[in-house]
Design a protein around this motif. Sequence first.
Motif: not given
Length: 460
Positions: A350-355, A425-427, A432-443
């Motif tokens: 998330x900190x990387x997304x902020x940057x 209990x998420x793997x 990471x896959x979910x965070x990737x999706x959020x990162x892309x949607x923030x674009x």
Amino acid sequence: MSNFTAADGRHIYETDRSHVFHSWSAQDKVTPLPVSHGEGATFYDYDGNAYLDFSSQLVNLNLGHQHPRLVKSIQDQAAKLATIQPAFANDARSELARLLTEAAPGNLSHVFFTNGGADANEHAVRMARLHTGRKKIMSAYRSYHGATATAISLTGDPRRWPNDPGDASVLHFFGPYAYRSPFWSETPEQESERALAHLENQIILEGAGTISAIIIETVVGTNGILVPPPGYLPGVRALCDKYGILYIADEVMAGFGRTGTMFAIENFGVEPDLITFAKGVNSGYVPLGGIIISPEIVDTFREKAYPGGLTYSGHPLACAVGVETFAVFAEEKILERTQDLGQRVVRPRLEAMKEKHDCVGEVRGLGLFWGIELVRDEETREPLVPFNPSPEENQPMLEFAAACRRSGLWPFTHFNRVHVAPPLIISEEDLNRGLDIIDAALDELDAYATPTLQAASISS
């Protein structure tokens, strides 16, 4: 899972729209997704689409969909004793009460069971008023405490407004919110000091002798994932002690591992007089909530009756899942993995997304309980969408949510924020896959934001 068909989904949707009245909604504008089944951190629709559940439904599904041990605990309890009224003693209820009091901070000793979080807060307020002989309750703006009569009055967000006038003895105050400080603070420590001064002034002006309790979400949930700054909650405890006011910690959303500790209050070294809980105590498999109570308050009702109760208080099916939840937490090291994933994976991502993203103003959280605050301008901190936006104003967030769903993630959004609250209990791979999706949607949302930092970098 081939028994589920698209035709089944269409029938369920049509029946829903013909007969189900939905909460918090204009009935002609809801389009509920028919869900066929779930497993772990994922649920599925009748067209075979899979969605990573990054909201844990309503931040209650801490141990995920269809955890086999939780399902079996319901089956075993139903085979033995499906229900019993609260006046009888029951093994599941008694054992869960013991586990809760042993896990709670300090010497909290008894549990009053309810059917959910709202009625837990209702009864906590009732106990506080009867114990102190005072009427007023103080709660924060930017809070949610439930939708029943007093609970909705305690709530400090726009859902309260159509229900006003409510309980006139509820008073609201400004809690700490360092990113949008109502006190013009420049540091978290300053925010804590000024928020406490504001609270004490309000106590004095309202008449300390008229106030029975202060209720606070330990970490504010739906209204922002607001983690209190250093010293704030100990300061609230000190003010309560100074003026003879009870401290109610609302742990309905933040409790049961969500922040990496069993109760979120453990992160701040504070012992409240009452803790309200629900949601994660049994992942919502069967409705359950309650209040963990100090001995002093229990003593008030040793010789006189407590004037309250519920038919399903401590329902054995619900309590059996709660007992098994404690066992799963211990054996699967849920608290340890939540702390690890939160610090090692979520925080740096998330900190990387902020940057990276002009639209991200701040990220904050604990454990697997995080908020991404979205802005149009990082310098002015203008929210991406306004407080309580109209449907038209909320269009950017609707676009963001739709982009996430197209990529297989079901997000939690509220006003100008995205919340990250997957099942505990998420793997790591799915996280990471979910965070990737959020990162892309923030674009896509960056188009709404002023690229201040990039412009400054180029000009220099």
